[in-house]
Design a protein around this motif. Structure first.
Motif, PDB file in Angstrom:
ATOM      1  N   ALA A 140       0.576  -1.198  -0.085  1.00 55.56           N
ATOM      2  CA  ALA A 140      -0.240  -0.058  -0.007  1.00 55.56           C
ATOM      3  C   ALA A 140       0.598   1.415   0.038  1.00 55.56           C
ATOM      4  O   ALA A 140       0.347   2.320   0.041  1.00 55.56           O
ATOM      5  CB  ALA A 140      -0.829  -0.070   1.225  1.00 55.56           C
ATOM      6  N   THR A 141       2.152   1.185   0.032  1.00 53.48           N
ATOM      7  CA  THR A 141       3.126   2.248   0.089  1.00 53.48           C
ATOM      8  C   THR A 141       2.811   3.027   1.339  1.00 53.48           C
ATOM      9  O   THR A 141       2.792   4.309   1.303  1.00 53.48           O
ATOM     10  CB  THR A 141       3.320   2.857  -1.070  1.00 53.48           C
ATOM     11  OG1 THR A 141       1.640   3.790  -1.532  1.00 53.48           O
ATOM     12  CG2 THR A 141       3.570   2.451  -2.382  1.00 53.48           C
ATOM     13  N   LEU A 142       2.847   2.477   2.643  1.00 52.35           N
ATOM     14  CA  LEU A 142       2.573   3.211   3.818  1.00 52.35           C
ATOM     15  C   LEU A 142       3.459   2.402   4.714  1.00 52.35           C
ATOM     16  O   LEU A 142       4.356   1.518   4.397  1.00 52.35           O
ATOM     17  CB  LEU A 142       0.991   2.745   4.307  1.00 52.35           C
ATOM     18  CG  LEU A 142       0.071   3.329   3.434  1.00 52.35           C
ATOM     19  CD1 LEU A 142      -1.165   2.790   3.835  1.00 52.35           C
ATOM     20  CD2 LEU A 142      -0.022   5.034   3.635  1.00 52.35           C
ATOM     21  N   HIS A 143       3.670   3.169   5.630  1.00 53.58           N
ATOM     22  CA  HIS A 143       4.802   2.732   6.877  1.00 53.58           C
ATOM     23  C   HIS A 143       3.765   1.562   7.670  1.00 53.58           C
ATOM     24  O   HIS A 143       2.733   1.745   7.886  1.00 53.58           O
ATOM     25  CB  HIS A 143       5.219   3.875   7.897  1.00 53.58           C
ATOM     26  CG  HIS A 143       6.357   3.557   8.571  1.00 53.58           C
ATOM     27  ND1 HIS A 143       6.267   3.089   9.874  1.00 53.58           N
ATOM     28  CD2 HIS A 143       7.517   3.587   8.428  1.00 53.58           C
ATOM     29  CE1 HIS A 143       7.424   2.723  10.465  1.00 53.58           C
ATOM     30  NE2 HIS A 143       8.145   2.958   9.448  1.00 53.58           N
ATOM     31  N   TYR A 144       4.634   0.488   8.000  1.00 56.58           N
ATOM     32  CA  TYR A 144       3.940  -0.403   8.754  1.00 56.58           C
ATOM     33  C   TYR A 144       3.354  -0.265  10.170  1.00 56.58           C
ATOM     34  O   TYR A 144       2.402  -0.507  10.575  1.00 56.58           O
ATOM     35  CB  TYR A 144       5.116  -1.837   8.755  1.00 56.58           C
ATOM     36  CG  TYR A 144       6.208  -1.389   9.846  1.00 56.58           C
ATOM     37  CD1 TYR A 144       5.993  -1.768  11.364  1.00 56.58           C
ATOM     38  CD2 TYR A 144       7.389  -1.107   9.792  1.00 56.58           C
ATOM     39  CE1 TYR A 144       7.070  -1.352  12.438  1.00 56.58           C
ATOM     40  CE2 TYR A 144       8.361  -0.763  10.435  1.00 56.58           C
ATOM     41  CZ  TYR A 144       8.102  -1.064  11.894  1.00 56.58           C
ATOM     42  OH  TYR A 144       9.138  -0.901  12.931  1.00 56.58           O
ATOM     43  N   SER A 145       4.077   0.661  10.974  1.00 50.47           N
ATOM     44  CA  SER A 145       3.396   1.301  11.951  1.00 50.47           C
ATOM     45  C   SER A 145       2.241   2.151  11.873  1.00 50.47           C
ATOM     46  O   SER A 145       1.237   2.108  12.677  1.00 50.47           O
ATOM     47  CB  SER A 145       4.574   2.070  12.984  1.00 50.47           C
ATOM     48  OG  SER A 145       4.551   3.430  12.131  1.00 50.47           O
ATOM     49  N   TYR A 146       2.042   2.623  10.596  1.00 49.82           N
ATOM     50  CA  TYR A 146       0.710   3.215  10.454  1.00 49.82           C
ATOM     51  C   TYR A 146      -0.254   2.353  10.303  1.00 49.82           C
ATOM     52  O   TYR A 146      -1.701   2.325  10.524  1.00 49.82           O
ATOM     53  CB  TYR A 146       0.979   3.889   8.983  1.00 49.82           C
ATOM     54  CG  TYR A 146      -0.229   4.840   8.591  1.00 49.82           C
ATOM     55  CD1 TYR A 146      -0.512   6.210   9.280  1.00 49.82           C
ATOM     56  CD2 TYR A 146      -1.284   4.486   7.706  1.00 49.82           C
ATOM     57  CE1 TYR A 146      -1.454   6.854   8.665  1.00 49.82           C
ATOM     58  CE2 TYR A 146      -2.425   5.004   7.443  1.00 49.82           C
ATOM     59  CZ  TYR A 146      -2.506   6.421   8.307  1.00 49.82           C
ATOM     60  OH  TYR A 146      -3.626   7.207   7.706  1.00 49.82           O
ATOM     61  N   ILE A 147       0.059   0.973   9.530  1.00 46.84           N
ATOM     62  CA  ILE A 147      -1.025   0.012   9.431  1.00 46.84           C
ATOM     63  C   ILE A 147      -1.257  -0.367  10.443  1.00 46.84           C
ATOM     64  O   ILE A 147      -2.598  -0.933  10.980  1.00 46.84           O
ATOM     65  CB  ILE A 147      -0.264  -1.170   8.659  1.00 46.84           C
ATOM     66  CG1 ILE A 147      -0.035  -0.681   7.101  1.00 46.84           C
ATOM     67  CG2 ILE A 147      -1.177  -2.598   8.587  1.00 46.84           C
ATOM     68  CD1 ILE A 147      -1.391  -0.374   6.302  1.00 46.84           C
ATOM     69  N   GLY A 148      -0.501  -0.529  11.700  1.00 48.52           N
ATOM     70  CA  GLY A 148      -0.799  -1.002  12.916  1.00 48.52           C
ATOM     71  C   GLY A 148      -1.709  -0.297  13.647  1.00 48.52           C
ATOM     72  O   GLY A 148      -2.614  -0.532  14.304  1.00 48.52           O
ATOM     73  N   GLY A 149      -1.433   1.198  13.592  1.00 47.56           N
ATOM     74  CA  GLY A 149      -2.511   2.102  14.073  1.00 47.56           C
ATOM     75  C   GLY A 149      -3.789   2.146  13.457  1.00 47.56           C
ATOM     76  O   GLY A 149      -4.955   2.235  13.840  1.00 47.56           O
ATOM     77  N   VAL A 150      -4.062   1.735  12.073  1.00 49.06           N
ATOM     78  CA  VAL A 150      -5.114   1.619  11.424  1.00 49.06           C
ATOM     79  C   VAL A 150      -5.720   0.510  11.973  1.00 49.06           C
ATOM     80  O   VAL A 150      -7.209   0.558  12.181  1.00 49.06           O
ATOM     81  CB  VAL A 150      -4.891   1.647   9.945  1.00 49.06           C
ATOM     82  CG1 VAL A 150      -6.248   1.111   9.234  1.00 49.06           C
ATOM     83  CG2 VAL A 150      -4.452   3.057   9.437  1.00 49.06           C
ATOM     84  N   GLU A 151      -5.190  -0.731  11.938  1.00 47.38           N
ATOM     85  CA  GLU A 151      -5.965  -1.959  12.464  1.00 47.38           C
ATOM     86  C   GLU A 151      -6.587  -1.965  13.819  1.00 47.38           C
ATOM     87  O   GLU A 151      -7.093  -2.549  14.173  1.00 47.38           O
ATOM     88  CB  GLU A 151      -4.737  -3.170  12.348  1.00 47.38           C
ATOM     89  CG  GLU A 151      -4.682  -3.487  10.861  1.00 47.38           C
ATOM     90  CD  GLU A 151      -3.867  -4.737  10.704  1.00 47.38           C
ATOM     91  OE1 GLU A 151      -3.187  -5.169  11.759  1.00 47.38           O
ATOM     92  OE2 GLU A 151      -3.335  -5.118   9.359  1.00 47.38           O
TER      93      GLU A 151
END
Length: 116
Positions: free
Chosen positions: A29-40
């Motif tokens: 998704a061309t995002l940072h993995y920590s951002y995905i964690g926050g979204v989840e």
């Protein structure tokens, strides 16, 4: 439960159904993995553009992110999510073939249960 938490849980479930880590989803998704964690976790108030990146990376219809169940049968939902992720990227002809095969399987299962 709040919408960001519900959407985050769906993203997590769909990611896991693909067998992906947060890092793999973030890369796709061309995002940072920590951002995905926050979204989840529902900690992030994401934009529609970011949501679109995640949808495209997961390769699922947008409506799938808003399909919320009562989680009474997590195993069933996980299996359905896995099937969805396997067929979504297939061509229309392949999906039609899969559908025909599934109908045959269901007919056989129904016939077997009627014999019992």
């Amino acid at each position: 439960m709040e919408l960001p938490v519900l959407v985050g849980e769906r993203i997590r479930n769909l990611r896991k159904a693909k067998g992906w880590t947060q890092e793999q989803l973030a890369e796709a998704a061309t995002l940072h993995y920590s951002y995905i964690g926050g979204v989840e976790r529902g900690d992030r108030n994401i934009s529609l553009e970011t949501l679109e990146k995640i949808i495209n990376a997961l390769n699922v219809p947008p409506t799938e992110l808003f399909r919320f169940d009562d989680n009474s049968d997590e195993i069933r939902r996980a299996a359905l999510d896995e099937i969805l992720t396997m067929i979504t990227s297939r061509k229309t002809g392949e999906i039609e073939m899969i559908s025909k095969i599934n109908k045959e399987i269901f007919n056989a299962l129904d016939a077997k249960s009627n014999d019992s």
